[in-house]
Write a protein that holds these residues in place. Sequence first.
Motif, mmCIF file in Angstrom:
data_model
loop_
_atom_site.group_PDB
_atom_site.id
_atom_site.type_symbol
_atom_site.label_atom_id
_atom_site.label_comp_id
_atom_site.label_asym_id
_atom_site.label_seq_id
_atom_site.Cartn_x
_atom_site.Cartn_y
_atom_site.Cartn_z
ATOM 1 N N ARG A 119 0.823 -1.210 0.000
ATOM 2 C CA ARG A 119 0.000 0.000 0.000
ATOM 3 C C ARG A 119 0.854 1.255 0.000
ATOM 4 N NH1 ARG A 119 -3.741 0.460 4.743
ATOM 5 N NH2 ARG A 119 -2.338 -1.149 5.466
ATOM 6 N N THR A 120 1.972 1.190 0.765
ATOM 7 C CA THR A 120 2.846 2.360 0.853
ATOM 8 C C THR A 120 3.579 2.616 -0.456
ATOM 9 O OG1 THR A 120 3.173 1.816 3.178
ATOM 10 C CG2 THR A 120 4.719 3.393 2.210
ATOM 11 N N HIS A 121 4.021 1.527 -1.105
ATOM 12 C CA HIS A 121 4.967 1.716 -2.205
ATOM 13 C C HIS A 121 4.384 1.487 -3.596
ATOM 14 C CE1 HIS A 121 8.476 2.332 0.330
ATOM 15 N NE2 HIS A 121 7.995 1.395 1.118
ATOM 16 N N ARG A 122 3.242 0.807 -3.669
ATOM 17 C CA ARG A 122 2.733 0.472 -5.001
ATOM 18 C C ARG A 122 1.284 0.906 -5.095
ATOM 19 N NH1 ARG A 122 5.998 -4.351 -5.734
ATOM 20 N NH2 ARG A 122 4.797 -5.077 -7.486
ATOM 21 N N ASP A 123 0.947 1.455 -6.224
ATOM 22 C CA ASP A 123 -0.401 1.960 -6.428
ATOM 23 C C ASP A 123 -1.256 0.845 -7.045
ATOM 24 O OD1 ASP A 123 -2.535 3.637 -6.558
ATOM 25 O OD2 ASP A 123 -1.886 4.608 -8.423
ATOM 26 N N LEU A 124 -1.737 -0.064 -6.180
ATOM 27 C CA LEU A 124 -2.495 -1.215 -6.669
ATOM 28 C C LEU A 124 -3.814 -1.319 -5.912
ATOM 29 C CD1 LEU A 124 0.317 -3.961 -6.631
ATOM 30 C CD2 LEU A 124 -0.633 -2.854 -8.657
ATOM 31 N N PRO A 125 -4.898 -1.724 -6.603
ATOM 32 C CA PRO A 125 -6.152 -1.992 -5.881
ATOM 33 C C PRO A 125 -5.999 -3.229 -4.995
ATOM 34 C CG PRO A 125 -6.391 -2.526 -8.219
ATOM 35 C CD PRO A 125 -5.026 -1.916 -8.054
ATOM 36 N N ARG A 126 -6.935 -3.377 -4.070
ATOM 37 C CA ARG A 126 -6.855 -4.402 -3.039
ATOM 38 C C ARG A 126 -6.640 -5.821 -3.598
ATOM 39 N NH1 ARG A 126 -8.567 -5.836 2.237
ATOM 40 N NH2 ARG A 126 -9.900 -7.609 1.927
ATOM 41 N N ALA A 127 -7.433 -6.189 -4.582
ATOM 42 C CA ALA A 127 -7.342 -7.553 -5.126
ATOM 43 C C ALA A 127 -5.974 -7.792 -5.762
ATOM 44 C CB ALA A 127 -8.447 -7.786 -6.142
ATOM 45 N N ALA A 128 -5.451 -6.771 -6.438
ATOM 46 C CA ALA A 128 -4.143 -6.914 -7.077
ATOM 47 C C ALA A 128 -3.040 -7.018 -6.024
ATOM 48 C CB ALA A 128 -3.885 -5.731 -8.002
ATOM 49 N N ARG A 129 -3.224 -6.297 -4.904
ATOM 50 C CA ARG A 129 -2.227 -6.394 -3.820
ATOM 51 C C ARG A 129 -2.200 -7.797 -3.234
ATOM 52 N NH1 ARG A 129 -4.508 -1.542 -1.682
ATOM 53 N NH2 ARG A 129 -5.135 -2.717 0.161
ATOM 54 N N ARG A 130 -3.396 -8.378 -3.093
ATOM 55 C CA ARG A 130 -3.484 -9.715 -2.543
ATOM 56 C C ARG A 130 -2.791 -10.725 -3.467
ATOM 57 N NH1 ARG A 130 -6.181 -13.370 0.691
ATOM 58 N NH2 ARG A 130 -6.407 -15.252 -0.528
ATOM 59 N N ALA A 131 -3.040 -10.588 -4.756
ATOM 60 C CA ALA A 131 -2.402 -11.479 -5.727
ATOM 61 C C ALA A 131 -0.892 -11.277 -5.715
ATOM 62 C CB ALA A 131 -2.967 -11.214 -7.128
ATOM 63 N N GLU A 132 -0.466 -10.023 -5.592
ATOM 64 C CA GLU A 132 0.970 -9.725 -5.587
ATOM 65 C C GLU A 132 1.628 -10.303 -4.334
ATOM 66 O OE1 GLU A 132 2.945 -8.763 -7.721
ATOM 67 O OE2 GLU A 132 4.680 -7.809 -6.787
ATOM 68 N N ALA A 133 0.948 -10.218 -3.191
ATOM 69 C CA ALA A 133 1.503 -10.780 -1.954
ATOM 70 C C ALA A 133 1.712 -12.285 -2.110
ATOM 71 C CB ALA A 133 0.580 -10.486 -0.775
ATOM 72 N N LEU A 134 0.728 -12.964 -2.670
ATOM 73 C CA LEU A 134 0.850 -14.408 -2.892
ATOM 74 C C LEU A 134 1.993 -14.714 -3.853
ATOM 75 C CD1 LEU A 134 -2.853 -15.626 -3.222
ATOM 76 C CD2 LEU A 134 -1.180 -16.339 -1.493
ATOM 77 N N ALA A 135 2.090 -13.927 -4.920
ATOM 78 C CA ALA A 135 3.140 -14.157 -5.913
ATOM 79 C C ALA A 135 4.524 -13.946 -5.302
ATOM 80 C CB ALA A 135 2.939 -13.230 -7.110
ATOM 81 N N LEU A 136 4.643 -12.928 -4.453
ATOM 82 C CA LEU A 136 5.942 -12.646 -3.834
ATOM 83 C C LEU A 136 6.341 -13.779 -2.891
ATOM 84 C CD1 LEU A 136 5.529 -8.837 -3.139
ATOM 85 C CD2 LEU A 136 7.265 -9.878 -4.627
ATOM 86 N N LEU A 137 5.392 -14.260 -2.099
ATOM 87 C CA LEU A 137 5.707 -15.361 -1.182
ATOM 88 C C LEU A 137 6.091 -16.613 -1.969
ATOM 89 C CD1 LEU A 137 3.028 -14.929 1.621
ATOM 90 C CD2 LEU A 137 5.435 -14.286 1.684
#
Length: 285
Positions: A119-137
């Motif tokens: 949220r602090t560093h990337r301008d992404l909607p909630r669903a995209a952040r969730r997908a990105e978190a999973l992808a990063l892990l």
Amino acid sequence: MPLSDTTPLLEIRGLSVTIPTPEGDVHAVRAVDLEIGRGDIHGLIGESGSGKTMTGMAMLGLVPKGSRIGAGRFHFDGQDLRQQAGRLRGRRIGMISQDPAAALNPVLSIRRQIDDVLRTHRDLPRAARRAEALALLAATGLPDPEKVLRSYPHQLSGGMQQRVVIAQALATGADFLIADEPTTALDVSVAMQVLALLRRLVAERNLTVLMITHDMDVIAEACDRVTVLYAGRSVETGPVEEVLNRPAHRYTRALLGALPDAVPRGARLAVVEGSFDDPDPEGAA
Ligand SMILES: Nc1ncnc2c1ncn2[C@@H]1O[C@H](COP(=O)(O)OP(=O)(O)O)[C@@H](O)[C@H]1O
Ligand SMILES: [Mg+2]
């Protein structure tokens, strides 16, 4: 003028960091030269108190209050870190510290902690952040990323925690990571896995890493080039193979000599008596 890809990502000449204390100035860093090419894992080795952490902290703009930074050149990707370190931190320059348990907040879920960074560093909607978190892990090799997202730090092993910290550093979007003794708190086999992970991420994501360590095994295992620090000064630099096989400086030879096979991994390096003044050997690791 656009910078070509052969320009080093990081160029430091004659860096010094002087910390004021009630007992007088501490010369934490005296004269460090460091040049890191894009895509390299560059090791920074020296015994405890030699100025490794403070060199990294200067790049992040996180030196103790009142400290004076001197440098002939202190550039990251053409920008002067003396003015830009605070702005680049978290945008281009990320940090992986020695103690993953301390780096993570014990009372927040992993989901929340990675989402806070996104949220602090990337301008992404909630669903995209969730997908990105999973992808990063998943990218850090964590099995069952869904379960990790629901976990709290204490439910994860040290190796898993360090992978989460690495995912968090990647979540900022940083392409230059300062890893300060990232495997010191881990068992040998887990440490090797984390080093292999960092090597893979560097190759896959065009990252560049400054690998701070007191452990020559880590240099040999993970780094392309190495700079040796002694009492706040860089005394030798070059490709790892060259420095390990033909160390030019007597301090580097002593570091290597202090690591016969009989010495357990992670054992403290022998303290080398030197001709430099004020080596300050009691420094925090
Ligand atoms: N906050 C601080 N205040 C005063 N001196 C410090 C501080 N942090 C580090 N130092 C001193 O600066 C020197 C370098 O420390 P550091 O960069 O932590 O070494 P290393 O990471 O190589 O062990 C040491 O002598 C240490 O005692
Ligand atoms: Mg340190």
